[in-house]
Design a protein around this motif. Structure first.
Motif, PDB file in Angstrom:
ATOM      1  N   GLN A  16      40.538  49.245  51.096  1.00  0.00           N
ATOM      2  CA  GLN A  16      41.066  47.974  50.605  1.00  0.00           C
ATOM      3  C   GLN A  16      42.538  47.814  50.982  1.00  0.00           C
ATOM      4  O   GLN A  16      42.980  46.740  51.410  1.00  0.00           O
ATOM      5  CB  GLN A  16      40.909  47.907  49.078  1.00  0.00           C
ATOM      6  CG  GLN A  16      41.644  46.764  48.399  1.00  0.00           C
ATOM      7  CD  GLN A  16      41.150  45.407  48.819  1.00  0.00           C
ATOM      8  OE1 GLN A  16      39.951  45.236  49.069  1.00  0.00           O
ATOM      9  NE2 GLN A  16      42.046  44.431  48.902  1.00  0.00           N
ATOM     10  N   ILE A  17      43.293  48.903  50.856  1.00  0.00           N
ATOM     11  CA  ILE A  17      44.716  48.860  51.215  1.00  0.00           C
ATOM     12  C   ILE A  17      44.870  48.572  52.716  1.00  0.00           C
ATOM     13  O   ILE A  17      45.700  47.738  53.122  1.00  0.00           O
ATOM     14  CB  ILE A  17      45.404  50.188  50.842  1.00  0.00           C
ATOM     15  CG1 ILE A  17      45.374  50.387  49.323  1.00  0.00           C
ATOM     16  CG2 ILE A  17      46.835  50.217  51.344  1.00  0.00           C
ATOM     17  CD1 ILE A  17      45.780  51.781  48.886  1.00  0.00           C
ATOM     18  N   SER A  18      44.074  49.251  53.536  1.00  0.00           N
ATOM     19  CA  SER A  18      44.148  49.051  54.985  1.00  0.00           C
ATOM     20  C   SER A  18      43.755  47.626  55.361  1.00  0.00           C
ATOM     21  O   SER A  18      44.372  47.006  56.243  1.00  0.00           O
ATOM     22  CB  SER A  18      43.236  50.054  55.696  1.00  0.00           C
ATOM     23  OG  SER A  18      43.605  51.378  55.389  1.00  0.00           O
ATOM     24  N   TYR A  19      42.754  47.113  54.686  1.00  0.00           N
ATOM     25  CA  TYR A  19      42.316  45.744  54.989  1.00  0.00           C
ATOM     26  C   TYR A  19      43.405  44.731  54.649  1.00  0.00           C
ATOM     27  O   TYR A  19      43.605  43.750  55.376  1.00  0.00           O
ATOM     28  CB  TYR A  19      41.046  45.429  54.206  1.00  0.00           C
ATOM     29  CG  TYR A  19      40.534  44.027  54.424  1.00  0.00           C
ATOM     30  CD1 TYR A  19      39.820  43.707  55.574  1.00  0.00           C
ATOM     31  CD2 TYR A  19      40.783  43.021  53.490  1.00  0.00           C
ATOM     32  CE1 TYR A  19      39.357  42.414  55.785  1.00  0.00           C
ATOM     33  CE2 TYR A  19      40.327  41.730  53.696  1.00  0.00           C
ATOM     34  CZ  TYR A  19      39.621  41.432  54.841  1.00  0.00           C
ATOM     35  OH  TYR A  19      39.175  40.155  55.061  1.00  0.00           O
ATOM     36  N   SER A  20      44.121  44.985  53.534  1.00  0.00           N
ATOM     37  CA  SER A  20      45.185  44.054  53.144  1.00  0.00           C
ATOM     38  C   SER A  20      46.345  44.083  54.138  1.00  0.00           C
ATOM     39  O   SER A  20      47.094  43.112  54.243  1.00  0.00           O
ATOM     40  CB  SER A  20      45.691  44.388  51.745  1.00  0.00           C
ATOM     41  OG  SER A  20      46.404  45.620  51.738  1.00  0.00           O
ATOM     42  N   ILE A  21      46.499  45.183  54.874  1.00  0.00           N
ATOM     43  CA  ILE A  21      47.602  45.304  55.834  1.00  0.00           C
ATOM     44  C   ILE A  21      47.185  44.803  57.212  1.00  0.00           C
ATOM     45  O   ILE A  21      47.859  43.961  57.833  1.00  0.00           O
ATOM     46  CB  ILE A  21      48.076  46.770  55.931  1.00  0.00           C
ATOM     47  CG1 ILE A  21      48.600  47.251  54.573  1.00  0.00           C
ATOM     48  CG2 ILE A  21      49.158  46.903  56.996  1.00  0.00           C
ATOM     49  CD1 ILE A  21      48.968  48.723  54.556  1.00  0.00           C
ATOM     50  N   TRP A  22      46.069  45.295  57.722  1.00  0.00           N
ATOM     51  CA  TRP A  22      45.677  45.014  59.103  1.00  0.00           C
ATOM     52  C   TRP A  22      44.479  44.073  59.241  1.00  0.00           C
ATOM     53  O   TRP A  22      44.193  43.606  60.341  1.00  0.00           O
ATOM     54  CB  TRP A  22      45.346  46.328  59.821  1.00  0.00           C
ATOM     55  CG  TRP A  22      46.508  47.269  59.889  1.00  0.00           C
ATOM     56  CD1 TRP A  22      47.686  47.066  60.563  1.00  0.00           C
ATOM     57  CD2 TRP A  22      46.614  48.544  59.271  1.00  0.00           C
ATOM     58  NE1 TRP A  22      48.522  48.133  60.400  1.00  0.00           N
ATOM     59  CE2 TRP A  22      47.892  49.083  59.601  1.00  0.00           C
ATOM     60  CE3 TRP A  22      45.783  49.311  58.460  1.00  0.00           C
ATOM     61  CZ2 TRP A  22      48.328  50.313  59.160  1.00  0.00           C
ATOM     62  CZ3 TRP A  22      46.211  50.550  58.012  1.00  0.00           C
ATOM     63  CH2 TRP A  22      47.478  51.037  58.361  1.00  0.00           C
TER      64      TRP A  22
END
Length: 651
Positions: free
Chosen positions: A388-394
Motif C-alpha cells: 500500500q505504501i509503495s502504491y501510494s508513492i509509485w
C-alpha cells in the motif's frame, strides 16, 4: 500463563475435594447426596472460575500511578468494545448503518465507529510505549512493524494522489524510533505513553481527515471504509494470539472434567465410586460401539481409513510421550513417587495433578506453537502494508507487482502446508531438547502438538497418507476401547483398585472432550450467532482475565510495566478486531481470527487433551499392584500441585 513465582492455575489446592469424611457405604452416600451436590457446585465454581481468575488476573497494585491510569483506561475501553461485540445485533438494529461498497460490501453502525477507532489507536499507542523498554529481540521488530503501520495508515489516507499522509506517517514513525533510542535502558517515565498516543492520534487524524475531505465531494462516508482497511491488515498481527486463544476452551473444559473426577473419587464411598466407574465405562463403550456401527454402515472403506489415520495419530502422541519421559529419566532428573495414602486417595491427587499441571503449563507451549503455525501471517501483513505504501508513492509498477506476488506466495496453500510441516518438526525437536533439559511436561505438550500437526499434514489430500483421516471422534472411541480392555484385565486380575478406578474415570472424561468442547463457549455462540467468533471471544476474554501472569512479573530486560502495556495492547487489538467482525458482519474478519482460533483448538487443544489422557493411562498401566485388596500402590509422578508447576517453570 503462570510466572515462575506463581502457582499454576488449578493445582494450588484440592478445592473442597475432600473437606468432609468420606462415606463408607453406598447408603451413607445416598443420605449425604444433597450435601455432596452442594459441595460439588461450590468446589466447581472455585476450581474452574474463581481460583484461575484470582491467580492469573492482571495486578495493578504497586505499579506507578501513570501505569495504573493507563491500564484502567485500556480495560474500560476493552469492556466497552466487548459489550459492543456481545450485543452487536441490537446495536446494529438500533443504529444508522453506513454501507461500504468496494472490494467487499458491508455495513457498519456509524454511531459506534468512534469506539472501534479509539480502541485501535489506544492499542497501537500502548504497544509503542511498552516496546520502548523491551529486549532488543522484541523491541527492534516491534518498532519496525509500528513504523510500517503508521506509514500504512498515513498512505491509506492519501486519497487525492498526494503524499502528505505518508509523510506524516513516516515522521510519526521516526519520532517513535527517536524516543525509543533515547529511553532505552531507562525507567519508564509518565510522559512516554502520552507522547506515543499523540503520535498515533496525529497520524490517524490526518488519514481520516484526508479521506473525509476527498469523499465529501461524492457524498460518501469514508470513515468505515478506512477503518475496515486498517483493521483488515493490522489485525493479522493478532493471529498468533488468536491461535493461542483457541486453547482456552480445552483448558477450561479439562479443568472441569478433572475436578469432577477427583471430587467423585474423594467424596464418594469406594463401592459407589467403583460402580460409577463401571457405569461410566459402559455408557462410553456403548456410545463408541454405536459410532463404529454408524460409520461402517455409511462407508466401511472410509471408516477403515479414518480408524487408521486416527490410530496412527494416537500412537504417535503416545510414542512421543513415552520417548520424552524416557529422555527426562536419562537426563537424571529427580522424580517423586506418591505414597499410597488412605484408600489410595493420594494416587487420585497425583492423577488430577497430571491433568492440571499440563493444563497450566500448556500456555508456555501455546504461544511459540501459535507463532510457528501462523509464521507467514505477520510477514503477510507487512507485505500488504508495504505494498500500500509503495502504491501510494509509485502507483502501479514492478515494485507493487513484486509485493503482490510475495503476498500471494505467503498466502498460498503450498506455502502454508510447508510451514506447517516445519512447525511440526520444530515442535518435535524442541520437545526432545526440553526433555533433556528437564522440562518433561513442556516436552510432552510440545511433542504432542508436533505429532498431531505432522499427522494432520500427512493425511491431507495429495500427501503421503492421502485417503487417511484424523478424526477426534474416532480418537475418542479408540481411547474408550483401550480403557475397556484394560479394565477387563484389571478386574480379572483383581487389581482394579481406587487408583486405577480414578484413572479410568479421568481418561474417559478427558477423552469425552477430544471430539467436542463447544459447550464451554456455546452461550456466546447463542448471543453472537457465530461459533467462530464465540470461540475467539471466549479465548481472548479468558486469557485476559485469567492468563496475565507474565504481565505481573518482569526482569531487568523486560520490566513488568512494559509487559503490562504489551499484554493489554495485544488484547485490546484482538477485541477491536472481533468487535469489527461482529458489528460489520464482515466475513473477512472471521477468516482471519475465527480460523486461527479453530486451528489452535484443533491442534493445541486436542494435543493437550490427548497428552493428558495418554499420560494418565500410562501411569495406570505402570502402577505397582498390591496383592491385598487389589489396590494400586505407587503411581510415579513428577510432583504434586504447586511443586509440579513451579519446578517445571523454574528449570
Amino acid at each position: 500463563m503462570t510466572s515462575p513465582t506463581q502457582a499454576p492455575t488449578g493445582v494450588v489446592t484440592t478445592h473442597g475435594l475432600h473437606e468432609r469424611p468420606k462415606p463408607e457405604t453406598v447408603l451413607e452416600d445416598l443420605r449425604a447426596l444433597p450435601r455432596t451436590l452442594g459441595s460439588f457446585v461450590v468446589a466447581a465454581v472455585r476450581w474452574i472460575v474463581i481460583d484461575p481468575v484470582r491467580d492469573g488476573c492482571l495486578r495493578l497494585a504497586g505499579r506507578p500511578r501513570h501505569v495504573q491510569v493507563t491500564a484502567v483506561t485500556a480495560i474500560v475501553v476493552s469492556v466497552v468494545v466487548l459489550l459492543l461485540t456481545v450485543f452487536a445485533g441490537p446495536v446494529r438494529s438500533a443504529s444508522d448503518l453506513s454501507v461500504v461498497v468496494g472490494g467487499e460490501v458491508f455495513s457498519f453502525p456509524r454511531p459506534v465507529l468512534g469506539v472501534i477507532v479509539i480502541a485501535v489507536v489506544l492499542s497501537v499507542a500502548l504497544f509503542v510505549a511498552g516496546s520502548f523498554h523491551t529486549p532488543n529481540w522484541f523491541r527492534i521488530p516491534s518498532l519496525a512493524v509500528v513504523v510500517i503501520v503508521l506509514a500504512f495508515v498515513g498512505s491509506a489516507g492519501d486519497a487525492s494522489g498526494g503524499h502528505s499522509g505518508l509523510v506524516i506517517g513516516l515522521l510519526g514513525g521516526t519520532a517513535v524510533v527517536a524516543v525509543a533510542l533515547a529511553r532505552h535502558g531507562r525507567v519508564m517515565a509518565w510522559w512516554e505513553f502520552p507522547v506515543a498516543l499523540a503520535v498515533v492520534v496525529g497520524v490517524f487524524a490526518v488519514a481520516y481527515l484526508q479521506q473525509a475531505n476527498a469523499a465529501q465531494v461524492f457524498g460518501i462516508d469514508a470513515a468505515p471504509s478506512l477503518t475496515g482497511l486498517v483493521l483488515q491488515v493490522v489485525r493479522l498481527v493478532a493471529v498468533p494470539a488468536a491461535v493461542v486463544a483457541g486453547l482456552a476452551v480445552a483448558q477450561v473444559a479439562l479443568s472441569g472434567m478433572t475436578m469432577a473426577g477427583g471430587f467423585a473419587a474423594r467424596r464418594l464411598s469406594s463401592a459407589l465410586f467403583a460402580i460409577g466407574a463401571i457405569v461410566l465405562l459402559a455408557w462410553r463403550l456403548v456410545e463408541a460401539v454405536r459410532g463404529w456401527i454408524n460409520d461402517v454402515g455409511t462407508d466401511a472403506a472410509a471408516s477403515g481409513r479414518v480408524v487408521i489415520g486416527s490410530g496412527l495419530t494416537l500412537f504417535a502422541v503416545c510414542a512421543v510421550v513415552v520417548v520424552i519421559q524416557r529422555l527426562g529419566r536419562d537426563a537424571h532428573q529427580p522424580t517423586d513417587s506418591v505414597s499410597d495414602g488412605e484408600g489410595g486417595r493420594s494416587d487420585t491427587d497425583a492423577l488430577v495433578d497430571v491433568a492440571e499441571t499440563r493444563s497450566s503449563l500448556a500456555d508456555r507451549v501455546a504461544l511459540p506453537a501459535g507463532i510457528l503455525l501462523s509464521i507467514t501471517v505477520i510477514p503477510l501483513a507487512v507485505v500488504l502494508m508495504v505494498r500500500q505504501i509503495s502504491y501510494s508513492i509509485w502507483g502501479e509498477g514492478a515494485v507493487v507487482d513484486a509485493l503482490a506476488d510475495a503476498g500471494t506466495f505467503l498466502n498460498d496453500d503450498t506455502t502454508l502446508l510447508v510451514t506447517q510441516v516445519g512447525a511440526g518438526v520444530v515442535l518435535i525437536v524442541a520437545a526432545a531438547v526440553l526433555a533433556l533439559r528437564g522440562h518433561v511436561v513442556l516436552g510432552e505438550l510440545a511433542g504432542g502438538a508436533g505429532a498431531i500437526v505432522l499427522l494432520t499434514v500427512a493425511t491431507a489430500p495429495g500427501a503421503m497418507l492421502d485417503g487417511m483421516t484424523v478424526s477426534p471422534a474416532v480418537m475418542d472411541r479408540l481411547l474408550v476401547s483401550a480403557v475397556a480392555v484394560a479394565t477387563v484385565v484389571w478386574v480379572a486380575r483383581k487389581t482394579f483398585g481406587v487408583a486405577r478406578q480414578s484413572a479410568v474415570v479421568l481418561v474417559l472424561l478427558v477423552s469425552l472432550l477430544i471430539p467436542g468442547r463447544d459447550f464451554v463457549s456455546s452461550p456466546l455462540t447463542v448471543l453472537l450467532g457465530s461459533a467462530g467468533i464465540a470461540l475467539v471471544l471466549f479465548g481472548f476474554v479468558w486469557n485476559f482475565i485469567a492468563d496475565a501472569g507474565d504481565a505481573n512479573d518482569g526482569t531487568d530486560q523486560f520490566p513488568r510495566d512494559a509487559r503490562l502495556m504489551v499484554f493489554v495492547a495485544q488484547a485490546l487489538l484482538g477485541f477491536a478486531a472481533l468487535a469489527w467482525v461482529a458489528l460489520a458482519r464482515d466475513a473477512r474478519g472471521t477468516l482471519d481470527l475465527g480460523n486461527a482460533s479453530a486451528l489452535g483448538d484443533a491442534v493445541l487443544g486436542v494435543s493437550m487433551l490427548v497428552v493428558v489422557a495418554v499420560t494418565i493411562a500410562l501411569r495406570a498401566f505402570t502402577a505397582i499392584d498390591r496383592a491385598s485388596g487389589g489396590e494400586s500402590g505407587q503411581l510415579g509422578r513428577r510432583s504434586t500441585g504447586v511443586t509440579a508447576g513451579v519446578a517445571e517453570l523454574n528449570r
